[in-house]
Design an enzyme around this catalytic site. Structure first.
Site, PDB file in Angstrom:
ATOM      1  N   LYS A  42      16.507 -11.841  14.307  1.00  0.00           N
ATOM      2  CA  LYS A  42      15.818 -11.589  13.046  1.00  0.00           C
ATOM      3  C   LYS A  42      16.818 -10.931  12.101  1.00  0.00           C
ATOM      4  CE  LYS A  42      11.541  -9.414  11.341  1.00  0.00           C
ATOM      5  NZ  LYS A  42      10.343  -8.638  11.732  1.00  0.00           N
ATOM      6  N   SER A  48       4.187  -7.843  13.771  1.00  0.00           N
ATOM      7  CA  SER A  48       5.185  -8.818  13.305  1.00  0.00           C
ATOM      8  C   SER A  48       5.876  -9.625  14.398  1.00  0.00           C
ATOM      9  CB  SER A  48       6.266  -8.113  12.479  1.00  0.00           C
ATOM     10  OG  SER A  48       5.792  -7.851  11.190  1.00  0.00           O
ATOM     11  N   SER A  94       5.883 -10.786  10.508  1.00  0.00           N
ATOM     12  CA  SER A  94       7.017 -11.059   9.651  1.00  0.00           C
ATOM     13  C   SER A  94       8.161 -11.811  10.332  1.00  0.00           C
ATOM     14  CB  SER A  94       7.555  -9.741   9.080  1.00  0.00           C
ATOM     15  OG  SER A  94       8.075  -8.935  10.118  1.00  0.00           O
TER      16      SER A  94
END
Lengths: 478, 100
Positions: free
Chosen positions: A76, A175, A151
């Site tokens: 990420k 997330s 997310s």
């Protein structure tokens, strides 16, 4: 050989037995990136191809005992990577090249992992669908017109489409678990402090948990064995021992396991979010029956502060966001504050509001008290049961753009996930089937530091259902 | 609690606290959104928390220290420290003027 068909555990076994090479795995990742990245908008930065292949070659010629030797893994874009652009999905950091690696990145590299690149996400991790990325939304691997979940949106689609064997992610309010549920993956959020936050761009520091998305429970356990542990640079990491989680998945049924279900948790959540999707609810019920049929005893537990937890979360989280994002002044690194996107601005303003003189007691302080009540809720439940079972989200993956003008509607996606972050306990989302071709997930929540038990229980369910074997029908327009 | 209201001045005040500059269009766009969010989080005040202690530590760790020792691996060179700055001058960060 295609990465899409392999779990991390299978790939590792293959490399160790000589069935295939790390070069094959990396080539497959690069092929899938070339084919799908533009369509699904998954990577923000891909590492240089020659560099990746040379790393794979070195892995193929070296000792195979390293825990992740030659495994292509993606990160990420909150994870700082030395000399590799790290944007947090935000324009403010569109040119930022960190001068050091996050602790987790250093550990992954030392374990032999090959870092393929950096993944799209909601800017600063603010969001539950991935649509708040300043670089555009990531599409769902199972349906191009739906969101991947956020997310950690890029992390989900990268793993589901075989662009990497696993992807790191962060979970501040869901997330990791939401994109896991939306993308037929195991989304793992450890106990707060189990994995170091050092070098990972902060969202809300008292809630941020560092985990990952993988195809299987064994994969998830394997990664945690590498990333977990004490870090002198993150004082919240604690000193609990790190076992080889993946070697301890011996259980074949759930006899003697007590699984807690809180009808009010689900009812309150459903009410707060204008009703749970009935088809999704049916699948969740089905999963619970499966867990029962595997030998678990289902016990009712009470978690009355669920709705208050969401309200408290949307005070505590923005408050910490407004403090953490205050450092971006465009001087030492990054662009100026005029580059912030709408959601970051909203959260900073809400945070500034709830922390401001005259409002602090009514908002922030009350929210921290509610946080105590939520923690007590879970502590009480875990005196009765080993784990708590819950849905991950009240809805199926929405269509891209469906809620774009209603930020409040998107906050409600987090109703079943945020109480976990407030209490700091570990949880994971697990594939539990499909509705109209889109994945459904379930959530298992455990007490602090109970990662081992969570993996064991989740593994039994996974092996009995094998939903991870259902692959996405890939959109082929290039 | 009464239905929340927010004036333009109040929005500009929180924006200033967050060091953000909003255009007139942004004030218009954010106003109803902020009102609906604040309305939502205000529901907390319906719960009696007078006897509850505020949470301060998630996993009950206390007094965590590390050795007071310099780790040379964590030291940045001047070039590294400046490598992401938009503007530098003679090896320093260049910042906007503080005084008029």
């Amino acid at each position: 050989m295609n990465l899409i068909d392999l779990t991390l555990t299978q790939a590792l076994a293959g490399v160790r037995s000589g069935k295939f090479k790390s070069v094959d795995l990396v080539s497959s990742a690069l092929e899938n990136i070339a084919k799908y990245n533009k369509i699904y908008n998954v990577f923000l930065t891909v590492e240089d191809e020659k560099e990746l292949l040379s790393q794979a070659k070195i892995a193929d010629e070296s000792d195979k005992s390293l825990p992740l030797v030659g495994m292509p893994i993606a990160l990420k874009d909150l994870f700082s990577t030395k000399n590799l652009r790290t944007t947090a999905g935000a324009n403010v950091l569109k040119k930022y090249r960190p001068v050091y690696d996050a602790t987790v990145v250093r550990k992954l590299k030392q374990a032999g992992a090959i870092i393929v690149g950096k993944l799209n996400q909601d800017a600063w991790a603010h969001g539950s669908t991935g649509e708040n990325s300043d670089f555009g939304p990531t599409a769902n691997a199972y349906n191009l017109s739906h969101v991947a979940g956020g997310s950690s949106s890029g992390s989900a689609t990268a793993v589901a489409l075989g662009m990497s064997l696993a992807a790191t992610a962060t979970d501040t309010g869901g997330s990791i678990r939401a994109p896991g549920a939306f993308s037929n993956l195991v989304g793992f959020k450890p106990t707060y402090g189990r994995v170091s936050r050092y070098g990972i761009i902060a969202m809300a520091s008292s809630l941020d948990s560092i985990g990952h998305l993988t195809k299987s429970v064994a994969d998830s356990a394997l990664i945690l064995s590498v990333t977990a542990g004490t870090d002198p640079y993150d004082a919240t990491t604690g000193t609990a021992e790190v076992p080889n989680y993946q070697d301890l998945l011996k259980r074949t049924d759930l006899k003697g396991v007590k699984v807690g279900v809180s009808p009010e948790y689900i009812a309150i959540g459903a009410k707060a979010t204008h009703g749970m999707d009935p088809k999704l609810e049916e699948k969740v019920e089905e999963a619970l029956n499966k867990i029962r049929s595997l030998g678990a005893e289902i016990v009712e537990v009470s978690l009355p502060y669920t709705k208050a937890a969401l309200e408290a979360y949307y005070i505590i989280c923005p408050s910490e966001v407004s403090s953490n994002l205050a450092r971006y002044d465009g001087i030492r690194f990054g662009q100026g504050r005029d580059q912030f996107g709408a959601e970051a601005k909203r959260r900073m303003m809400i945070g500034a509001y709830s922390l401001s003189s005259g409002y602090y007691d009514a908002y922030y302080k009350t929210a921290q008290k509610i946080r105590s009540l939520v923690s007590q809720d879970f502590a009480k439940a875990f005196k009765e049961v080993d784990v708590v079972f819950a849905p991950v989200t009240p809805m199926m993956p929405p269509k891209i753009g469906e809620n774009i003008n209603d930020p409040m509607a998107l906050y409600l996606v987090d109703i079943f996930t945020v109480p976990v972050n407030l209490a700091g306990v570990p949880a994971l989302s697990l594939p539990a089937g499909f509705v109209d071709g889109l994945p459904v997930g379930i959530q298992l929540i455990g007490p602090h530091w109970s990662e081992q038990k969570l993996f064991e229980i989740a593994n039994v369910y996974e092996q009995a259902t094998e939903w991870f074997k259902t692959k996405p029908k890939i959109a082929n327009k290039t | 609690m009464n239905k929340i209201t927010l004036t333009d001045e109040e929005i500009l005040h929180v924006a200033k606290l967050a060091s953000l500059f909003l255009s007139t269009e942004e004030i218009e766009k954010f106003k109803p959104q902020l009102i609906s969010i604040i309305d939502f989080i205000s529901k907390l005040s319906d719960i009696d928390t007078s006897k509850v202690l505020a949470n301060t530590k998630t996993t009950n760790l206390v007094n965590v220290f590390r050795e007071d020792k310099i780790d040379p691996e964590r030291q940045l060179t001047q070039d590294e420290a400046l490598s992401n700055a938009l503007e530098t001058h003679n090896g320093y960060f260049k910042i906007p003027a503080v005084f008029d």
